[in-house]
Design an enzyme around this catalytic site. Structure first.
Site, PDB file in Angstrom:
ATOM      1  N   SER A 137     -48.210  21.568  58.610  1.00 42.74           N
ATOM      2  CA  SER A 137     -49.004  20.760  58.369  1.00 42.74           C
ATOM      3  C   SER A 137     -49.466  21.005  56.842  1.00 42.74           C
ATOM      4  CB  SER A 137     -50.073  19.364  59.220  1.00 42.74           C
ATOM      5  OG  SER A 137     -51.289  19.036  58.456  1.00 42.74           O
ATOM      6  N   TYR A 150     -58.066  20.723  63.916  1.00 44.81           N
ATOM      7  CA  TYR A 150     -56.392  20.807  63.234  1.00 44.81           C
ATOM      8  C   TYR A 150     -56.281  21.413  61.959  1.00 44.81           C
ATOM      9  CZ  TYR A 150     -52.566  18.150  62.567  1.00 44.81           C
ATOM     10  OH  TYR A 150     -51.499  17.231  62.189  1.00 44.81           O
TER      11      TYR A 150
HETATM   12  N1  LIG Z   1     -47.636  12.445  62.237  1.00 48.48           N
HETATM   13  C1  LIG Z   1     -47.747  12.727  60.461  1.00 48.48           C
HETATM   14  O1  LIG Z   1     -47.463  12.299  59.461  1.00 48.48           O
HETATM   15  C2  LIG Z   1     -47.879  15.202  61.089  1.00 48.48           C
HETATM   16  C3  LIG Z   1     -48.334  15.512  59.382  1.00 48.48           C
HETATM   17  C4  LIG Z   1     -49.119  17.204  59.751  1.00 48.48           C
HETATM   18  C5  LIG Z   1     -48.154  17.733  60.886  1.00 48.48           C
HETATM   19  N2  LIG Z   1     -48.003  16.446  61.789  1.00 48.48           N
HETATM   20  C6  LIG Z   1     -47.427  18.024  62.957  1.00 48.48           C
HETATM   21  O2  LIG Z   1     -46.301  17.410  63.074  1.00 48.48           O
HETATM   22  C7  LIG Z   1     -45.916  17.295  64.490  1.00 48.48           C
HETATM   23  C8  LIG Z   1     -45.516  16.723  65.713  1.00 48.48           C
HETATM   24  O3  LIG Z   1     -46.381  15.512  65.434  1.00 48.48           O
HETATM   25  P1  LIG Z   1     -45.970  14.095  65.551  1.00 48.48           P
HETATM   26  O4  LIG Z   1     -46.902  13.042  64.342  1.00 48.48           O
HETATM   27  O5  LIG Z   1     -44.520  13.275  66.321  1.00 48.48           O
HETATM   28  O6  LIG Z   1     -46.967  13.410  66.717  1.00 48.48           O
HETATM   29  P2  LIG Z   1     -47.080  12.866  68.555  1.00 48.48           P
HETATM   30  O7  LIG Z   1     -48.399  12.702  68.778  1.00 48.48           O
HETATM   31  O8  LIG Z   1     -46.525  11.243  67.831  1.00 48.48           O
HETATM   32  O9  LIG Z   1     -46.361  13.249  69.335  1.00 48.48           O
HETATM   33  C9  LIG Z   1     -46.862  14.895  69.796  1.00 48.48           C
HETATM   34  C10 LIG Z   1     -46.074  14.837  71.098  1.00 48.48           C
HETATM   35  O10 LIG Z   1     -46.992  16.245  71.127  1.00 48.48           O
HETATM   36  C11 LIG Z   1     -47.232  16.226  73.044  1.00 48.48           C
HETATM   37  N3  LIG Z   1     -48.045  16.930  73.610  1.00 48.48           N
HETATM   38  C12 LIG Z   1     -49.880  17.158  72.702  1.00 48.48           C
HETATM   39  N4  LIG Z   1     -50.593  17.882  73.385  1.00 48.48           N
HETATM   40  C13 LIG Z   1     -49.750  18.692  73.711  1.00 48.48           C
HETATM   41  C14 LIG Z   1     -49.362  19.486  75.433  1.00 48.48           C
HETATM   42  N5  LIG Z   1     -50.398  20.087  75.558  1.00 48.48           N
HETATM   43  N6  LIG Z   1     -48.387  20.323  75.411  1.00 48.48           N
HETATM   44  C15 LIG Z   1     -47.711  19.935  75.314  1.00 48.48           C
HETATM   45  N7  LIG Z   1     -47.338  18.856  74.353  1.00 48.48           N
HETATM   46  C16 LIG Z   1     -47.854  18.415  74.026  1.00 48.48           C
HETATM   47  C17 LIG Z   1     -47.800  15.144  72.726  1.00 48.48           C
HETATM   48  O11 LIG Z   1     -47.555  14.464  73.852  1.00 48.48           O
HETATM   49  C18 LIG Z   1     -46.936  13.930  72.333  1.00 48.48           C
HETATM   50  O12 LIG Z   1     -45.404  14.305  72.925  1.00 48.48           O
HETATM   51  C19 LIG Z   1     -47.187  18.315  65.085  1.00 48.48           C
HETATM   52  O13 LIG Z   1     -48.047  19.177  65.275  1.00 48.48           O
HETATM   53  C20 LIG Z   1     -48.734  17.533  64.180  1.00 48.48           C
HETATM   54  O14 LIG Z   1     -49.579  17.837  64.083  1.00 48.48           O
HETATM   55  C21 LIG Z   1     -47.590  15.850  61.848  1.00 48.48           C
END
Ligand SMILES: NC(=O)c1ccc[n+]([C@@H]2O[C@H](COP(=O)([O-])OP(=O)(O)OC[C@H]3O[C@@H](n4cnc5c(N)ncnc54)[C@H](O)[C@@H]3O)[C@@H](O)[C@H]2O)c1
Length: 252
Positions: A137, A150
């Site tokens: 991230s 986080y």
């Molecule tokens: N959206 C953003 O702005 C952003 C920014 C920086 C980093 N990220 C990273 O991108 C990645 C995807 O994030 P996103 O925004 O699509 O989030 P999201 O919450 O939409 O998707 C995350 C997925 O991970 C699954 N998950 C959570 N805990 C779990 C577990 N214990 N075992 C298996 N699956 C599990 C959830 O069910 C969900 O389907 C993550 O690593 C997040 O930290 C996102």
């Protein structure tokens, strides 16, 4: 990018960036296992992709389920050549009120879960080679208030990526890290990650002046999983509309 015959696992593939990654990999010929705790949403994504996708229920903190997942992928589709460690949760809590349990929950999923995935993939890919893409991230490059666990976990993911890149290079396994920032997904929208005046705030924070789309991150993940990236390992690849470059505002 041609993934014909390649088998990929995408954790957290039931929605957001993971779902987009699974869809793009499958469109380009890969057979994909969507692994997530959200079975209903995962089943819907797999149904939309078609027979070259399969859902497997995975909690990334569970060691036995990681073994079962790789076995499922191998018997269903063939030896796994791509792992995308994407699953994570976000919890906003100031340090002064963050409990040890809250801290450890985030670290268990966002950090230990990635370690278990890297380890399982390293074992499975030792003879075949492959690509591991870990999703960190922008919070793994700089501090962000109320995200102590986080941020710590996302910095750790970058560190693990570099260690794994060094250890797995002799086995032709590349390990890279993608650092999204400000992407329009359920995580961002559900966790009151941003206040009500989000549009104005995002425009001010982001040189490109908008939120990113999940597919814009997925394209970077998919590139790093492809043969086009075979000389890339141990790298950090930012997809954040320029946020970590600095603030776009000029002093008056
Ligand atoms: N959206 C953003 O702005 C952003 C920014 C920086 C980093 N990220 C990273 O991108 C990645 C995807 O994030 P996103 O925004 O699509 O989030 P999201 O919450 O939409 O998707 C995350 C997925 O991970 C699954 N998950 C959570 N805990 C779990 C577990 N214990 N075992 C298996 N699956 C599990 C959830 O069910 C969900 O389907 C993550 O690593 C997040 O930290 C996102």
């Amino acid at each position: 990018m041609d993934f014909e015959g390649r088998v990929a696992i995408v954790t957290g593939g039931s929605r957001g960036i993971g779902a987009s990654t699974a869809s793009i990999l499958a469109e380009r010929g890969a057979r994909v296992v969507v692994a997530d705790v959200r079975a209903e949403e995962g089943a819907a994504i797999v149904a939309a992709i078609g027979p070259q996708a399969s859902f497997f229920p995975l909690d990334v903190t569970n060691e036995q389920q990681w073994d079962d997942l790789f076995e499922h992928a191998a018997t269903h589709f063939g030896p796994v050549r791509i792992l995308v460690n994407n699953a994570a949760i976000s919890r906003r809590t100031p340090i002064v009120t963050c409990t040890r349990d809250q801290y450890e929950e985030v670290v268990a999923i966002n950090q230990v879960g990635v370690f278990l995935g890297i380890r399982a993939a390293a074992r499975a890919m030792a003879d075949t080679g492959g690509a591991i893409v870990n999703v960190s991230s922008a919070a793994g490059l700089r501090g962000m208030p109320d995200l102590v666990a986080y941020s710590a976990a996302k910095w750790a993911v970058r560190g693990m990526t570099k260690v794994a890149a060094l250890e797995l290079a002799p086995n032709a396994v590349t390990v890279n890290c993608v650092l999204p920032g400000g992407i329009d997904t359920p995580m961002t929208n559900e966790s009151s990650f941003l206040p009500a005046d989000r549009e104005a705030m995002l425009t001010a924070m982001t040189p490109l002046g908008r939120q990113g789309r999940p597919d814009e991150v997925a394209e970077m993940i998919v590139f790093l999983a492809s043969d086009g990236a075979q000389y890339c390992t141990g790298g950090d690849y930012v997809v954040d509309g320029g946020r970590t470059s600095g603030t776009p505002a000029r002093p008056r």
